[in-house]
Scaffold this active site. Structure first.
Site: not given
Lengths: 407, 402
Positions: A112-116, A167, A210, A237, A287, A325, A327, A330, A354
């Site tokens: 990501d850009s770091g702004g948030f 952004d 946005q 956003g 994400d 599951c 994994c 489990c 899991h």
């Protein structure tokens, strides 16, 4: 008559696109909803969508090794530019040859850009046309500036396959002229990011749509950003606690307009329910910190919701978290055991494994049902399992109905 | 019989220790666990470690919750459940009453009970409670209940009490064990106490040796991982040499054919000294404690060079050091080219992955050390060489870090 579902289509690209950086192929489309299966070929790895990206904030997935991530079936992870820019910092990352090499992850990476983070984590931050002014936590008293150019420069050093534009993001609760200002500034910042983004780096840049919760502003932003002809688009956003009935409408508005031959990344989403619905609405990439963050406090994800393993009701529950599951957790341990070992770091890792397996497998189940032309059925079964009393939230009913699924 | 001597050389010997179908060569260390499993490492990561001992060392305080659940399961009718099945463990288990990875505060033991410190807070336990809990857990082996609360600065009287109480606990445990069918197949180790007083240690050794125990645990003589030497009541400075004197006074009073386990001597140079004084088994809490201090074991088993045997990954000198911890190490950390720079980043960022990598490396290196020790012990020359190599590295290192 309808053509076979599993027909691979190669979309033709604008000749300025470099297909060695991102190669998007449609594998299958749902006949009812907007869901589709793509393969997105990136410099380090080819990912299948719809896909979930676990968040490895500081260049590590909390307690999970890259090998374990591969074994879970993880194809792409997200790392945060703000954190990495602070620590270990650009110099170390440059000397290491980028984040892939630094952390030993060979598949796809997105930053990501770091702004948030700056706006949400720091006490003192101020947005201007120049960039985001912030008080560097390591140098209190002095203000630093994160510009679009600087964010791109850091992301180039990190070397992820996909970088995000810087952004101007406002919280969904903000109303008034600030929302329009932020959206238009984001467009201007997109241009600055694209201009400064080096052609020599094996990395693509995604714009972020946005416009808050305003349909007109979103339309304007979509038009502007689509015109810039990027490799893929993010919808930003959202996921800030806004009302779900507005949330899904904005997502739907975006997926209706965004080009079909490019991946759509819905940022910060989300919970299993959101993943299913937004896949139906036509989103490809997601994400969220949820599976990892909640795994560390002993909350396990299952189709019916969550299990809070640290509660005493699990003291003698000798079932695995989920008998379906595959994994390692489990296959090896019971809920009772996970309850008892809660004060040890191993329990964090076991539940995280899991949860990641669950989310990544959920996406696989979504893709398989699209490929087998039974996605609407899958969605219905999923909803019936999650809402055993058949009382579905209104937004869920509306969103699914908008793409042809009646619950 | 859980132990057989393969080669006896004077005081020290090579042997084989077996518990309920799981065997290990000695000198060796039990595998330290927390909650019944290895710390930090999920089963897939643990399986990458070579020379993993097959006997788990299970401190009772950190399986307290599991013990409660097993009790509830027994009450509801599932009496087949024991600690190994509850923790899905392939190891055989050896239970001790204190947790060396979380050293307990001293001064809380009473004449008829011992304080242990599970996560729910201090519990005072007596032989009755201890043995009935063990009866539910059904370990392959266990220490008798003991009073190990003696510090270097304690007076002789306290040391004497630790001996008397521990013998009384042992007799009670032996009696209960003989009537408890659940513990029929478990081995019991008598615990040697006595603080830092020669006569008390001798008494403890002689008296314990007379009881029908299957092995011996030498407790409360170790370092708790600080090297400070303080004086005991007799104004004996508790130097490393003095500790070994006390240890020898103990081991020469123990029957040869039974195994000797020691607590609190995990640093490699100390391990070799104890081995030479007749000890067979060690605990492996040392790599765990090192890891919690963000340190990595990088000592050499064969060569003395100028580098330190242990390094602190929080040190900024490693920020751009893109070399692995050890060049030829096959642990999951070094083998995957995880660099000191990345480990430094993980440590300073307080990432959970730091402990996973460091611990995997430290365990691998530690068990490798024991494996080399067993080979070197086959002849005096190679053993001396290894002893000198390791002790020199640590001597240099300790003198520099003081």
């Amino acid at each position: 008559m309808s053509s076979p579902v599993d027909q691979t289509e190669n979309y033709t690209f604008n000749c300025s696109m470099n297909s060695s950086l991102l190669r998007c192929n449609l594998i299958s489309k749902c006949h009812t909803t907007r869901a589709r299966v793509l393969t997105v070929g990136l410099p380090h790895y080819s990912i299948d969508t719809p896909q979930f990206m676990p968040v490895g904030t500081q260049g590590s997935m909390k307690g999970i090794t890259p090998t374990q991530l591969e074994n879970i079936g993880c194809q792409i992870i997200l790392a945060n530019t703000y954190h990495l820019g602070n620590r270990p910092g650009v110099d170390v990352l440059k000397a290491a040859g980028g984040l892939h090499s630094f952390m030993g992850w060979n598949r796809a990476l997105l930053t990501d850009s770091g702004g948030f983070q700056m706006v949400s984590l720091l006490d003192l931050s101020e947005v201007s046309e120049e960039g985001v002014k912030f008080e560097d936590p390591h140098r209190p008293g002095s203000m630093s500036l994160l510009t679009p150019e600087r964010s791109i420069a850091i992301q180039e050093v990190i070397g992820a396959d996909i970088a995000m534009q810087l952004d101007d993001v406002v919280h969904t609760s903000v109303t008034g002229p600030r929302v329009a200002e932020a959206m238009r500034r984001s467009v201007r910042w997109l241009d600055r990011c694209m201009k400064s983004h080096s052609k020599d780096v094996q990395q693509v840049l995604f714009p972020i749509i946005q416009g808050g919760l305003d349909h007109e502003l979103r339309d304007e932003c979509l038009e502007e950003m689509i015109r810039r002809n990027a490799y893929g688009y993010a919808i930003g956003g959202l996921s800030g606690g806004e009302e779900k009935r507005i949330f899904w409408r904005i997502v739907s508005q975006c997926t209706e307009v965004l080009p079909a031959d490019k991946p759509r990344y819905l940022m910060g989403v989300g919970y299993p329910l959101d993943l299913v619905i937004c896949s139906a609405l036509g989103c490809d990439m997601f994400d969220c910190v949820y599976p990892t963050r909640t795994g560390r406090i002993g909350t396990a994800l299952v189709d019916t919701g969550t299990l809070d393993l640290y509660k005493s009701v699990y003291k003698t529950d000798m079932e695995p978290i989920d008998s379906d599951c595959p994994c390692m957790t489990c296959r090896t341990y019971t809920r009772a055991y996970l309850h008892c070992v809660q004060s040890e770091s191993v329990s964090c890792h076991l539940v995280t494994i899991h949860n990641l397996t669950y989310q990544i497998r959920l996406m696989e189940r979504i893709r398989n049902s699209i490929l087998n032309n039974c996605f609407p059925q899958f969605v219905q079964e999923f909803m019936y399992r999650m809402f055993a009393d058949k009382i579905f939230p209104e937004w869920v009913v509306e969103a699914l109905e908008s793409v042809g699924i009646k619950l | 019989m859980c132990f057989s001597v393969e080669h006896q050389f004077g005081l020290h010997r090579l042997g084989r220790f077996s518990l309920r179908g799981r065997s290990m060569d000695t000198p060796g260390c039990l595998c330290y666990t927390r909650g019944g499993v290895a710390p930090h490492l999920t089963p897939d990561n643990l399986s990458t470690i070579n020379n993993l001992p097959q006997v788990a060392h299970i401190p009772l305080p950190n399986v307290f919750k599991a013990a409660e659940s097993i009790e509830l399961l027994h009450d509801s009718g599932d009496t087949s459940m024991d600690l190994s099945s509850f923790t899905s463990s392939d190891f055989s288990s050896f239970i001790s009453c204190q947790d060396l990875g979380n050293p307990a505060p001293s001064g809380f033991n009473l004449s008829h009970s011992v304080a242990i410190w599970p996560s729910c807070g201090k519990q005072l336990i007596d032989p009755g409670w201890y043995m009935s809990t063990l009866g539910r857990l059904r370990p392959a082996g266990f220490d008798s209940l003991s009073d190990g609360g003696t510090r270097e600065s304690d007076k002789r009287k306290r040391a004497g009490k630790s001996v008397a109480r521990t013998l009384s606990f042992l007799d009670a445990c032996l009696s209960i064990k003989s009537h408890n069918a659940d513990l029929e197949n478990s081995v019991i180790f008598g615990v040697i106490e006595g603080g830092f007083y020669l006569e008390e240690r001798k008494t403890s050794a002689e008296e314990t040796a007379e009881r029908p125990v299957d092995g011996f645990t030498i407790d409360a003589l170790g370092y708790n991982y600080s090297d400070t030497t303080t004086c005991n009541d007799d104004s004996n400075a508790v130097t490393p040499t003095f500790r070994l004197e006390l240890l020898e006074a103990v081991t020469e009073r123990l029957p040869t054919h039974k195994p000797r386990l020691i607590y609190g001597f995990g640093r490699p140079d100390n391990v070799i000294d104890c081995f030479l004084t007749g000890v067979d088994l060690f605990d492996s809490s040392y790599p765990y404690i090192i890891t919690s201090q963000a340190r990595a074991l990088v000592f050499s088993n064969t060569e003395i060079d100028s580098s330190a045997p242990e390094i602190d990954l929080s040190d900024p000198q490693y920020a751009q050091d893109f070399t692995p911890l050890l060049p030829n190490c096959r642990c999951l950390c070094c083998y995957k080219h995880v660099t000191k720079a990345y480990l430094h980043h993980l440590v300073t960022s307080k990432e959970l992955l730091a402990s996973v990598y460091l611990f995997a490396h430290n365990l691998q290196h530690y068990f490798e050390f024991f494996s080399r020790l067993r080979i070197a012990a086959l002849n005096p020359e190679s053993l001396n060489k290894m002893k000198s190599c390791i002790s020199q590295q640590y001597l240099l290192y300790l003198s520099e870090t003081k």
